[in-house]
Design an enzyme around this catalytic site. Sequence first.
Site, short mmCIF file in Angstrom:
data_model
loop_
_atom_site.label_atom_id
_atom_site.label_comp_id
_atom_site.label_asym_id
_atom_site.label_seq_id
_atom_site.Cartn_x
_atom_site.Cartn_y
_atom_site.Cartn_z
N PRO A 15 -17.37 50.21 3.13
CA PRO A 15 -16.79 50.84 4.32
C PRO A 15 -16.84 52.37 4.30
CG PRO A 15 -15.06 49.94 2.92
CD PRO A 15 -16.37 49.43 2.38
N ASN A 16 -17.09 52.89 5.47
CA ASN A 16 -17.11 54.34 5.76
C ASN A 16 -18.36 55.05 5.22
OD1 ASN A 16 -14.51 54.47 7.14
ND2 ASN A 16 -13.63 54.03 5.13
N ARG A 23 -18.94 62.69 6.58
CA ARG A 23 -17.68 62.36 5.93
C ARG A 23 -17.50 63.20 4.66
NH1 ARG A 23 -16.56 57.02 2.30
NH2 ARG A 23 -14.35 57.43 1.97
N TYR A 28 -18.94 63.81 -0.84
CA TYR A 28 -19.95 62.74 -0.82
C TYR A 28 -21.38 63.23 -0.57
CZ TYR A 28 -15.80 59.82 -0.66
OH TYR A 28 -14.61 59.22 -0.96
N ASN A 79 -22.02 49.88 -3.84
CA ASN A 79 -20.92 50.84 -3.76
C ASN A 79 -19.88 50.20 -2.86
OD1 ASN A 79 -19.11 52.85 -3.33
ND2 ASN A 79 -20.62 54.45 -2.90
N ALA A 82 -13.99 51.95 -0.60
CA ALA A 82 -12.54 51.76 -0.77
C ALA A 82 -12.19 50.36 -1.29
CB ALA A 82 -11.83 52.02 0.55
N HIS A 85 -11.19 49.45 -5.03
CA HIS A 85 -9.86 49.59 -5.61
C HIS A 85 -8.90 48.46 -5.24
CE1 HIS A 85 -11.65 53.44 -6.33
NE2 HIS A 85 -11.72 53.69 -5.03
N ASP A 92 -14.45 38.44 -6.88
CA ASP A 92 -14.76 37.02 -7.08
C ASP A 92 -16.20 36.71 -6.68
OD1 ASP A 92 -12.21 36.55 -8.00
OD2 ASP A 92 -11.49 35.56 -6.19
N GLU A 103 -22.48 48.90 -10.22
CA GLU A 103 -21.56 49.53 -9.26
C GLU A 103 -21.81 51.04 -9.28
OE1 GLU A 103 -17.45 48.19 -9.24
OE2 GLU A 103 -16.78 50.27 -9.30
N HIS A 105 -20.76 54.88 -7.54
CA HIS A 105 -19.90 55.74 -6.71
C HIS A 105 -20.53 57.11 -6.64
CE1 HIS A 105 -16.89 52.68 -6.55
NE2 HIS A 105 -17.04 52.52 -7.85
N LEU A 106 -20.57 57.65 -5.44
CA LEU A 106 -21.12 59.00 -5.25
C LEU A 106 -20.26 60.02 -5.98
CD1 LEU A 106 -21.74 58.39 -1.50
CD2 LEU A 106 -23.56 59.07 -3.06
N SER A 107 -18.95 59.92 -5.79
CA SER A 107 -18.03 60.84 -6.45
C SER A 107 -17.60 60.24 -7.79
CB SER A 107 -16.80 61.07 -5.56
OG SER A 107 -16.09 59.86 -5.39
N ARG A 112 -10.56 61.86 -9.46
CA ARG A 112 -9.92 61.94 -8.15
C ARG A 112 -8.50 61.37 -8.23
NH1 ARG A 112 -13.78 60.03 -3.57
NH2 ARG A 112 -12.20 61.19 -2.40
N ARG A 116 -7.68 55.87 -7.22
CA ARG A 116 -9.12 55.60 -7.27
C ARG A 116 -9.60 55.34 -8.71
NH1 ARG A 116 -11.04 57.00 -2.08
NH2 ARG A 116 -9.78 58.63 -1.13
C1 DQA Z 1 -16.59 56.00 -3.24
C2 DQA Z 1 -15.25 56.32 -3.91
C3 DQA Z 1 -14.13 55.50 -3.28
O1 DQA Z 1 -12.89 55.81 -3.90
C4 DQA Z 1 -14.02 55.82 -1.81
O2 DQA Z 1 -13.04 55.02 -1.19
C5 DQA Z 1 -15.30 55.72 -1.08
C6 DQA Z 1 -16.52 56.18 -1.74
C7 DQA Z 1 -17.72 56.91 -3.78
O3 DQA Z 1 -18.87 56.58 -3.53
O4 DQA Z 1 -17.45 57.95 -4.38
O5 DQA Z 1 -15.35 55.35 0.08
O6 DQA Z 1 -16.94 54.66 -3.55
#
Ligand code: DQA
Length: 152
Positions: A15-16, A23, A28, A79, A82, A85, A92, A103, A105-107, A112, A116
């Site tokens: 998501p997002n 964003r 990011y 990725n 959100a 978490h 599952d 997995e 994550h960009l950040s 953080r 997170r």
């Molecule tokens: C994220 C880190 C997550 O905590 C956050 O909710 C995201 C992006 C990352 O790519 O850094 O939406 O997965």
Amino acid sequence: MPLKPMKTILVIHGPNLNLLGRREPEIYGADTLDAINTELVQAGKQLGVEVETYQSNHEGDLVDRIQQAADLADGLVINPAAYTHTSVALRDALQMLDIPVIEVHLSNIYRRASFRHHSMTAPATTGQITGLGKNGYLLAIEALVGMAADAP
Ligand code: DQA
């Protein structure tokens, strides 16, 4: 788990992440999701692997796509954004896969806010790359190809 030849890698964005570029670019990055996906497909071509990409803001749709990956892909990069978490459902679904999963994550989620720091999904994956921006996805694809090449 015996590795299949790495012919198709599915990259799932949660998501997002459809809003990348707009964003919080200081966290990011400035690249759009389309630009990142194009790079991933190109990188896949150079490595001799087909890269398919998928993004959804909806947990159930992500579960469906993970389930489909069992038949459609030889490796998965995800990725979960959100849902990382919070989502027992994604964990599952990942747990049921018999293909390697990375997995991304960009950040750096560990630098953080404390909520997170915990990944619900990571224990169901092969490994995690966090904090390297879009390069994390490229490294994940290279790692999957490398793992399959090294497999006995
Ligand atoms: C994220 C880190 C997550 O905590 C956050 O909710 C995201 C992006 C990352 O790519 O850094 O939406 O997965």
